[in-house]
Enzyme design. Structure first.
Site, short mmCIF file in Angstrom:
data_model
loop_
_atom_site.label_atom_id
_atom_site.label_comp_id
_atom_site.label_asym_id
_atom_site.label_seq_id
_atom_site.Cartn_x
_atom_site.Cartn_y
_atom_site.Cartn_z
N SER A 99 -26.70 -3.97 38.92
CA SER A 99 -25.78 -5.16 38.08
C SER A 99 -26.97 -5.45 36.94
O SER A 99 -28.06 -5.74 37.17
CB SER A 99 -25.73 -6.03 39.19
OG SER A 99 -25.12 -7.24 38.46
N TYR A 157 -27.67 -12.94 44.76
CA TYR A 157 -26.92 -11.54 44.55
C TYR A 157 -27.85 -10.56 43.35
O TYR A 157 -27.85 -9.43 43.73
CB TYR A 157 -25.49 -11.84 43.72
CG TYR A 157 -24.97 -10.61 43.16
CD1 TYR A 157 -24.71 -9.25 44.01
CD2 TYR A 157 -24.80 -10.45 41.70
CE1 TYR A 157 -24.14 -8.32 43.41
CE2 TYR A 157 -24.33 -9.14 41.20
CZ TYR A 157 -23.91 -8.25 41.92
OH TYR A 157 -23.37 -7.04 41.49
N LYS A 186 -10.58 -10.83 43.85
CA LYS A 186 -12.03 -11.25 43.55
C LYS A 186 -12.20 -12.95 43.64
O LYS A 186 -13.37 -13.48 43.66
CB LYS A 186 -12.46 -10.68 42.31
CG LYS A 186 -12.78 -9.46 42.45
CD LYS A 186 -12.92 -8.88 41.01
CE LYS A 186 -14.36 -9.21 40.60
NZ LYS A 186 -15.02 -8.71 39.42
#
Length: 328
Positions: free
Chosen positions: A116, A143, A184
């Site tokens: 990411s 994250y 989401k």
């Protein structure tokens, strides 16, 4: 057989649609969950179901007795940037990735996984995907840190000469947008959020800048159309000699004001923007600028052009959202 973890999610289900269209057999590792307010993940797969869906906690049993697997796309993760359960995030985003790496290495199966752009933190160290620069990165949230931790572990394994899959690729996804994202919740793309605001009759609302010298609306991200992401994933499968950690963006940061105007244009509405204060929970954790360096993926042989922000937003808003068809 192709295995896609997270295959009922946003990017995974778009990849699944491409394989289904070509007649490929796929197995998805995911949970469909509860269908609430029309956002159930099963809808992402409704027009292109896989051969099988396996729950994540049954993954080991499946792999122990699986038929020959051509490659694994590991896209499943806890991806909420506001996640707080460190143990759960580590288990889901790091431990599971390590187990899949080990299995692919032992069984000689190519392994393509999702990293990411959140690993880059505030961007102060740049957006260079060179393995030698990983130590300088400081992710802003749990994250991003979990994705960074696995990238570091991959680098350690490769440099130590440990067993590795015959092809391994990590992709640092930047800001992906497109259909199949209704599930989401708060992590839905900015394109969908701005469209909903405009469709409700109001202006597109953007955060005021929290950086000195940066104008409101000038915050910029590297927005990439999901179709381009899927194309890269497919290309990697067709080029097994390519391994490494790569950025996946367009290399061209665009402002939030650009995006808001593109959404208004695609929806056929006058351009209208309102600036609001940034929530306290995001201050200090907000990336005001991201822009992928794409040199290394290009050098590896990927030459196709990227979809412009205006064209991608037109496809998504005009072809899906305005038409009331938010899924592929």
């Amino acid at each position: 057989m192709i295995v896609i973890t997270g295959g009922a999610g946003f990017i995974g289900s778009c990849l699944q649609a491409a394989f289904h269209a070509s007649g490929r057999q796929t197995v998805i590792i995911d949970r469909l969950g509860i269908d609430e307010s029309g956002g159930g993940k099963w809808r992402n797969l409704a027009a292109h179901p896989p051969s099988r869906i396996i729950a994540p906690d049954a993954l080991d049993a499946f792999l122990a007795d699986a038929p020959p697997i051509e490659r694994i796309y590991h896209l499943g993760a806890i991806s909420e940037t506001t996640a707080r359960d460190g143990d759960l995030v580590w288990h889901s985003n790091v431990t599971l990735s390590q187990r899949l790496w080990d299995w692919c290495a032992a069984h000689r199966v190519p392994f393509i996984y999702a990293s990411s752009a959140a690993t880059y933190g505030d961007g102060a160290q740049g957006f260079d995907d060179d393995l030698d620069r990983l130590d300088a990165l400081r992710p802003l949230n749990l994250y991003g840190w979990s994705k960074h931790a696995f990238d570091l572990d991959v680098r350690r394994r490769v440099r130590a000469g440990e067993a590795a899959p015959p092809q391994w690729v990590g992709l640092k996804f930047f800001n992906v947008y497109g259909p199949n994202e209704l599930h989401k919740g708060r992590m839905i793309s900015v394109v969908k959020v701005k469209y909903d605001e405009i469709a409700a009759g109001g202006p597109a609302r953007l955060f005021r800048s929290d950086r000195a010298g940066m104008a409101d609306g000038a915050q910029a991200r590297d927005f990439i159309w999901v179709g381009d992401v899927v194309d890269v994933l497919l290309w990697l499968g067709e080029n097994p000699s390519v391994s490494g950690l790569f950025n996946l963006g367009t290399g061209d940061a665009r402002t939030y004001l650009d995006l808001a105007h593109a959404v208004c244009d695609a929806a056929g509405q006058p351009r209208a923007v309102e600036f609001i204060d940034m929530p306290a929970a995001l201050r200090g954790q907000y990336q005001s600028f991201t822009e992928a360096r794409m040199d290394r993926l290009r050098a590896a042989g990927y030459t196709r052009p990227w979809t412009s922000l205006e064209e991608g937003v037109h496809r998504y808003v005009g072809g899906h959202l305005v038409a009331g068809q938010p899924h592929l």
